[in-house]
Design an enzyme around this catalytic site. Sequence first.
Site, PDB file in Angstrom:
ATOM      1  N   LYS A   1      -6.936  -4.691  -3.456  1.00 56.47           N
ATOM      2  CA  LYS A   1      -7.767  -5.256  -2.373  1.00 56.47           C
ATOM      3  C   LYS A   1      -8.773  -4.222  -1.903  1.00 56.47           C
ATOM      4  O   LYS A   1      -8.612  -3.017  -2.150  1.00 56.47           O
ATOM      5  CB  LYS A   1      -6.879  -5.721  -1.212  1.00 56.47           C
ATOM      6  CG  LYS A   1      -6.110  -4.594  -0.567  1.00 56.47           C
ATOM      7  CD  LYS A   1      -5.156  -5.127   0.491  1.00 56.47           C
ATOM      8  CE  LYS A   1      -4.281  -4.032   1.046  1.00 56.47           C
ATOM      9  NZ  LYS A   1      -4.982  -2.891   1.630  1.00 56.47           N
TER      10      LYS A   1
ATOM     11  N   ASP B   1       0.780  -1.251   0.000  1.00 58.14           N
ATOM     12  CA  ASP B   1       0.000   0.000   0.000  1.00 58.14           C
ATOM     13  C   ASP B   1       0.809   1.297   0.000  1.00 58.14           C
ATOM     14  O   ASP B   1       0.450   2.258   0.694  1.00 58.14           O
ATOM     15  CB  ASP B   1      -0.959   0.006   1.198  1.00 58.14           C
ATOM     16  CG  ASP B   1      -2.023  -1.071   1.115  1.00 58.14           C
ATOM     17  OD1 ASP B   1      -1.924  -1.938   0.220  1.00 58.14           O
ATOM     18  OD2 ASP B   1      -2.950  -1.080   1.945  1.00 58.14           O
TER      19      ASP B   1
ATOM     20  N   CYS C   1      -2.425  -2.731   7.480  1.00 57.73           N
ATOM     21  CA  CYS C   1      -2.298  -3.642   6.348  1.00 57.73           C
ATOM     22  C   CYS C   1      -1.014  -4.453   6.363  1.00 57.73           C
ATOM     23  O   CYS C   1      -1.006  -5.603   5.917  1.00 57.73           O
ATOM     24  CB  CYS C   1      -2.492  -2.878   5.048  1.00 57.73           C
ATOM     25  SG  CYS C   1      -4.238  -2.413   4.833  1.00 57.73           S
TER      26      CYS C   1
END
Length: 194
Positions: free
Chosen positions: A102, A15, A141
């Site tokens: 995602k 991310d 995450c």
Amino acid sequence: MKVKLSKRDALIVVDMQKDFMPGGALPVPEGDKIIPSLNKYIERFASLTLPVYFTRDWHPADHISFKGHGGIWPPHCVQNTKGAEFHDDLLIPQDNKFIISKGTSRDFDAYSGFQGTILENLLKERGIRRVFVGGVATDYCVKNTVLGALNLGFQVFLLTDGIKGVDVNPGDSEKAIDLMLSEGAVAIELKDLD
Ligand code: VGL
Ligand code: ZN
């Protein structure tokens, strides 16, 4: 500790998107400071033709994790917006790289790069046994991706010089690191790579 990379190893970069960087919609403080060291990991894996997996949060505009839609977060990483792009300084290799989106359906969130994605399949079909994980956020995450990988039977190396957390509550990132290590992840830094 020395770690020698081999063909069953993969790098997972979690991310590293504009919205999670200073100035973005959901900034991780100093999230951009880890880019130089992440780039060194990326270069190392790429030079050995080892695969690099970039996860990205990739939400619809009315995603359930957003305030006003049942969630706690400001809108972030909305599909096809500037904020969802990877940071401009992040090295994206030409070959052997994979983008894993995602949180793509309105009604499901995913803190783990394995949740609702084909990441596990991609790794297993390539014979990957060990994953090296860095990125943001340590306490969301990264944590969930590391725990997910451990649960699926991968050996996991946590790149301690390649992670940053949000620390909504002070100490969240430290707690997350303690948890990942107690579950079996091994902490390494750049100088540990042989
Ligand atoms: C993340 C909060 C919301 C992350 C994603 O990438 O850690 N955190 N969505
Ligand atoms: Zn999100």
